[in-house]
Design an enzyme around this catalytic site. Structure first.
Site, short mmCIF file in Angstrom:
data_model
loop_
_atom_site.label_atom_id
_atom_site.label_comp_id
_atom_site.label_asym_id
_atom_site.label_seq_id
_atom_site.Cartn_x
_atom_site.Cartn_y
_atom_site.Cartn_z
CG HIS A 212 3.78 -22.90 3.40
ND1 HIS A 212 2.56 -23.41 2.99
CD2 HIS A 212 3.48 -21.85 4.22
CE1 HIS A 212 1.58 -22.71 3.55
NE2 HIS A 212 2.12 -21.76 4.30
CB CYS B 100 2.76 -28.48 -0.82
SG CYS B 100 1.22 -28.35 0.13
#
Length: 320
Positions: free
Chosen positions: A90, A139
């Site tokens: 992440h 991301c």
């Protein structure tokens, strides 16, 4: 006598098992990269460190452990060495309370964020003529090395890339991002402190191991005290700072998967046996994702002009 240069790597995969933020492909991404580094690029397996958040693992990919492993690798480096860091997991955008800009960050297994300022501080210690290549499949990864020059970024988007967001293969996928509010809620559950100030939670939980921007105001950072010179930091990001990277599930039970960007890099290397420059790798990965209908994920390249056209994971001659 000419001293032989070394190749060293740190590979980090965070699936966040048994959490609401669980991903499927990050362990697979770094295991596949391990194989490529050894078989194609001549890395000695002894010099390739692997951190994955597999339950029962001896060393977890926490924020402190990731930074310590990077510091160790950079500390051992000499001029001409090739250093490689691959993160799959992440990412997020976070704004320290005393800063006017958002910081790109990766999310380790313990949520002790490692930010673009931390990576800039690390790269500043890379020896001259050694290279530090950072491949981040997360991301908001564009710009993860603070103040690095954009070579391929938002200005490189083609008009046709702005439409659609489906995976042509029909596999389901999810973005590798955790909203800031979810991070704050998670940290609050650990600190029991009622505040929306993320720095308060990170300092309470991690103290001196917290990310640099949450410990000191930007004007106190060492790298802000003097002008930044061209360096050997090379960032290949899975997307732009305002975009998300995809985690793809490829089986019915969802037990296997891969990161779209990491998989695109693997495909590019498999289809091109001749050496490729950093620029070529990113452009070909962009094209691969476009062909798979990932129209809203644009890999980027950040580095100085010379390294943009240098061979990916190349090794410079080391003169004594």
């Amino acid at each position: 006598m000419v001293e032989k240069a070394q190749k060293m790597a740190l590979l980090v995969g965070c699936n966040y098992p048994n959490t609401p933020y669980e991903l499927r492909g990050c362990h697979n991404d770094v295991l596949a990269m391990h194989e490529v580094l050894v078989d194609r690029f001549g890395f000695d397996p002894v010099r390739v460190a692997l951190l994955i958040d597999k339950p029962g693992g001896s060393i977890m990919p926490t924020g402190a452990n990731i930074k310590k492993a990077l510091e160790k690798m950079i500390g051992q480096a000499k001029p001409g060495d090739v250093l490689f860091f691959h993160f799959s997991g992440h990412g997020t955008l976070i704004k320290p309370h005393f800063s006017s800009k958002k910081e790109e960050a990766i999310v380790p297994s313990d949520f002790n964020l490692v930010t673009s300022a931390d990576f800039r501080e690390l790269v500043n210690h890379v020896p001259e003529r050694a290279t530090f290549t950072f491949l981040s499949d997360s991301c908001h990864s564009g710009g993860l090395i603070d103040k690095e020059t954009e070579q391929i970024g938002p200005s490189s988007i083609h008009k046709e890339d702005k439409f659609g967001s489906l995976d042509v293969s029909g596999n389901s996928h999810k973005p590798k991002t955790i909203p800031v509010q979810s991070i704050i809620e998670h940290l609050t559950s650990l600190t029991n402190i009622s505040t929306s100030d993320i720095a308060t939670h990170l300092m309470e939980l991690f103290g001196p191991d917290a990310s640099l921007p949450f410990r000191t105001p930007p004007h106190e950072h060492d790298f802000m005290a003097k002008p930044l010179k061209p360096d050997e930091g090379i960032l290949l990001s899975g997307c732009q700072a305002n975009e998300t990277s995809a985690d793809v599930e490829i089986t019915e039970n969802g037990r296997m998967g891969y990161g779209a960007f990491s998989h695109a890099i693997q495909m590019v290397l498999k289809e091109n046996l001749s050496p490729l420059s950093n620029r070529q790798i990113v452009l070909l990965a962009r094209n691969t994702l476009r062909m798979q209908h990932f129209y809203k994920q644009h890999p980027c390249l950040y580095c100085n002009d010379e390294n943009a056209d240098a061979i990916f994971l190349s090794q410079a001659d080391h003169q004594p």
